[in-house]
Design an enzyme around this catalytic site. Sequence first.
Site, PDB file in Angstrom:
ATOM      1  N   GLN A 231       0.741  -0.960   0.214  1.00 41.89           N
ATOM      2  CA  GLN A 231      -0.195   0.183  -0.009  1.00 41.89           C
ATOM      3  C   GLN A 231       1.399   1.574   0.088  1.00 41.89           C
ATOM      4  O   GLN A 231       0.863   2.131  -0.790  1.00 41.89           O
ATOM      5  CB  GLN A 231      -1.229   0.058   1.098  1.00 41.89           C
ATOM      6  CG  GLN A 231      -1.966   1.293   1.861  1.00 41.89           C
ATOM      7  CD  GLN A 231      -2.681   1.411   0.225  1.00 41.89           C
ATOM      8  OE1 GLN A 231      -2.972   0.155  -0.345  1.00 41.89           O
ATOM      9  NE2 GLN A 231      -3.182   2.487   0.146  1.00 41.89           N
ATOM     10  N   GLU A 232       2.345   0.615   1.146  1.00 47.40           N
ATOM     11  CA  GLU A 232       3.138   2.286   0.697  1.00 47.40           C
ATOM     12  C   GLU A 232       4.050   2.911  -0.406  1.00 47.40           C
ATOM     13  O   GLU A 232       3.789   3.500  -1.209  1.00 47.40           O
ATOM     14  CB  GLU A 232       3.635   2.362   2.180  1.00 47.40           C
ATOM     15  CG  GLU A 232       3.570   1.965   3.146  1.00 47.40           C
ATOM     16  CD  GLU A 232       3.018   3.527   4.026  1.00 47.40           C
ATOM     17  OE1 GLU A 232       3.394   4.791   4.010  1.00 47.40           O
ATOM     18  OE2 GLU A 232       1.200   4.413   3.793  1.00 47.40           O
ATOM     19  N   SER A 233       3.988   2.138  -1.328  1.00 46.80           N
ATOM     20  CA  SER A 233       5.132   1.660  -2.683  1.00 46.80           C
ATOM     21  C   SER A 233       5.098   0.928  -3.444  1.00 46.80           C
ATOM     22  O   SER A 233       6.267   0.655  -4.434  1.00 46.80           O
ATOM     23  CB  SER A 233       6.753   1.773  -1.816  1.00 46.80           C
ATOM     24  OG  SER A 233       6.916   0.475  -1.653  1.00 46.80           O
TER      25      SER A 233
END
Length: 428
Positions: A283-285
């Site tokens: 989700q972050e990267s």
Amino acid sequence: MPSNKPVPPFAMTNELVVITIAHADNFHIDSEGNFSGITFDLVNEFAAEIGLEIRFIVMPRLELALAALKQHQAHFAIGLDIPDQYAYRFILGPVYLHTHHQIAFNAGNFEPTDLQQLIGKKIEVPVGSTHENLLQKMKVKIPGLAWSAVPQSSEILLIKLDKGEIDYTVADSLDIKKANHFHHRVKGAFELDVSASRWIFPKYTENLLIDKVNEFFERIKQEGVLGQLLDSYSGSYYQLSPGDIYFFKKKIYSRLPVLKKYFMQAARITGIDWRLLAALAYQESHWNPRAKSPTGVSGIMMLTRETARRMGIDNLADTRMNILGGARYLKLLKEKIPESVPEPDRTWMALAAYNQGYGRVIDARALAMRFNLNPDLWIDLKKMLPLLNKQHYAEEIKYGHARGDEAVTLTNSVRAYYEILKRITIEE
């Protein structure tokens, strides 16, 4: 099978006898004979509250289950969609869920808009299920409608649908949505009907049991337990688009194998499920170790330099260390959440804090109490977080304005990716 003898009265029994069918609504039996589902969890909660063990009787068909219940061979039945003409023979408990029965089809084929278009097609439904009974009612108006009732669950039939082995099936809309996370060709067409999920009791059930059940449902509704349970089964399945799922599953096989050892190492150190860490990192990267943002966060877990320093990480470009830093930070946030918050809500709140900072969770908890909601439940807190973006509320809370809606989006997305990873790693 039941013994054909009535069960002891509720006030004199040492076990709660519950009858259902093999393919009931919101009650599932896996290949190893284990029970799961919203209805199963509710019965467990009730049995624990009254201090009784549970014995389940699983019947092959609805009519057999109702006949056994009428003869008091169980204290009540679950997961049954009772026909209207039989309702007067029983006592109906409180409604706790509305189930949407939907035609499922393969996205590579024609999407039907009515039952007439299903005539001559290969349709399979679980034998003895609500879905089979629903088609039987429809056949009165559409004599040409035909199907096969097979001893397989909706989950298995949706997989067969994805593979093109059948043309259509009938399933709960939530089951179709879940299946789409893992089998992207499974889609829902039109709905056949909506039924009310409730427990069903023999006609002359003693008032003591009925009162206990009514009190139980009233309590879990007021305390948010019912909403929390429903959210645990459906809350994450409406966050991702088909495109999100498609690209995530591609990267599970292209990028995750290289990263998995780092997630598992971080899991051993922090005690956090490696699949949750992997879901958060995606989700972050999107699992890009060189990811950077204009706000100064970087690496696969998108850490700030300050957070990395606090977590003992001196090289954000090192993938292994970046993952460990993110895992340590999530663990720290989980430990800061008040002890009154149970799991999995504690984890969901920690994810929200990972996105917007721990202070935002504190502010959202304060707003929840102001609105007479439960600050210990994620289903209530996620209603409050978006308010942090509104000037009216931002001026009155400790940490001020924040993009709380982004914290909710991140948490729900991570939950959805986590569910996909759990399913895929189990199947492997």
